[in-house]
Scaffold this active site. Structure first.
Site, PDB file in Angstrom:
ATOM      1  N   THR A  93     -33.123  41.347  11.792  1.00 54.41           N
ATOM      2  CA  THR A  93     -33.950  40.219  11.372  1.00 54.41           C
ATOM      3  C   THR A  93     -33.884  39.703  10.151  1.00 54.41           C
ATOM      4  OG1 THR A  93     -35.712  40.922  12.749  1.00 54.41           O
ATOM      5  CG2 THR A  93     -36.244  39.081  11.264  1.00 54.41           C
ATOM      6  N   LYS A 168     -37.162  33.933  16.256  1.00 48.13           N
ATOM      7  CA  LYS A 168     -37.665  35.019  15.931  1.00 48.13           C
ATOM      8  C   LYS A 168     -38.804  34.638  14.819  1.00 48.13           C
ATOM      9  CE  LYS A 168     -38.402  39.552  14.559  1.00 48.13           C
ATOM     10  NZ  LYS A 168     -38.716  40.659  15.282  1.00 48.13           N
ATOM     11  N   LYS A 243     -42.473  40.622   5.888  1.00 56.39           N
ATOM     12  CA  LYS A 243     -40.900  40.253   5.749  1.00 56.39           C
ATOM     13  C   LYS A 243     -40.498  39.090   6.559  1.00 56.39           C
ATOM     14  CE  LYS A 243     -36.324  41.602   7.379  1.00 56.39           C
ATOM     15  NZ  LYS A 243     -35.421  42.393   7.925  1.00 56.39           N
TER      16      LYS A 243
END
Ligand code: NAD
Length: 296
Positions: A93, A168, A243
């Protein structure tokens, strides 16, 4: 069967590489950390001495790394050793800009590329039930699809370079916001003398229903089993949610998108992590909000 180099054998990467090996692929792994390399060898994986050795002779290279800077550094290191028309899949990611940069680097090297971050966590990685959100050219997606089938249950081709990372962070920004909203509703219900169970019965089939309520209710003993029933053990740690929210705010800034609730959710998870709760499941924001209220 493919010859696959898998770089980044951490909590997610190790079981993903194992599933590829179990499906009959020839997998050579690499990780920068001794402990991760040793654990992979103990689990039966072949591990190379460095990234370039792992990549030599591979027709697919998979990255599962902590952030965009590291993924870019590793790609710069291994791309010169990759064969023309081989495939680079970055499952980490990372920020959308770095993801697009990786595609450009691969393109210059004559290598096909996909950004393919995942949803499903460590459990999904071990069970081979991840969802992949994929960005890149059709040809690259077709080549990667059989591997996504091994490591996951679903792969959505979201569009061109960076589209997987965009999907995402949009999803996880919504998840962070909806989890906080869910906790606020259950917390207020308690103060209003309304039973948590009754609120679940109503909301889970009413217009407020969402995944955070229906599948991952943050109240112990209410709804299906979730980390709340296990003392908020992660699960999906608050630090990882922070994050992803940080990446969402970086992307919002670059794209000039208005995300005031995404920004507020980032502040709340940041405070939770600062309070030493980064390893707690992200649904533990339930208790964290109550701390706020007591102070307020
Ligand atoms: P992790 O920290 O367990 O694993 C990352 C691995 O990369 C480590 O073993 C580290 O030693 C290795 N590494 C770092 N720099 C390297 C380098 N230069 N060369 C080779 N190896 C290097 O992290 P994780 O939980 O496996 O997560 C990996 C990625 O997946 C992250 O981008 C994370 O955001 C994403 N992700 C994690 C989860 C989760 O639940 N853990 C869920 C979805 C997505």
């Amino acid at each position: 069967m493919s010859r696959i180099a898998f770089i980044g054998l951490g909590n997610m990467g190790a079981p993903m590489a194992q599933n590829l090996k179990n499906a009959g692929h020839d997998v050579a792994g690499f990780d920068a950390m001794d402990a991760a390399r040793q654990a992979a060898v103990a689990a039966g994986l072949s591990v190379a001495d460095n990234g370039t050795d792992a990549v030599n002779g591979a027709n697919v290279v998979v990255l599962m790394l902590p952030n965009g800077k590291i993924a870019t550094d590793v790609a710069r290191e291994v791309l010169p050793a990759m064969a023309k028309d081989s495939l680079l899949i970055d499952c980490s990611t990372i920020d959308v800009e770095s993801a697009r940069g990786l595609h450009a680097l691969a393109n210059e090297a004559g290598v096909l590329s996909l950004d393919a971050p995942v949803s499903g966590g460590v459990g999904g990685a071990a069970a081979g039930t991840l969802t992949f959100m994929v960005g890149g050219a059709d040809e690259a997606f077709e080549k990667g699809a059989p591997l996504f089938d091994v490591m996951g249950q679903k792969a959505v081709h979201c569009g061109g370079a960076g589209a997987g990372q965009a999907a995402k962070i949009c999803n996880n920004m919504l998840l962070g916001i909806s989890m906080i909203g869910t906790c606020e509703a259950f917390s207020m219900a308690k103060k209003l003398g309304l039973s948590q169970e009754k609120l679940f019965d109503v909301v889970s089939t009413a217009s407020g229903s969402c995944w955070s309520v229906n599948a991952y209710c943050p109240v112990p003993g209410v709804g299906p089993q979730s980390p709340a029933d296990n003392d908020y053990r992660a699960g999906f740690a608050a630090a990882l949610m922070l994050k992803d929210l940080g990446l969402s705010q970086q992307a919002a800034e670059t794209a000039n998108a208005a995300t005031p609730l995404g920004q507020h959710a980032t502040q709340i998870y940041s405070a939770m992590v600062d309070a030493g709760l980064g390893g707690t499941d992200f649904s533990g924001v339930m208790n964290f909000l109550e701390t706020f209220q007591k102070k307020g």
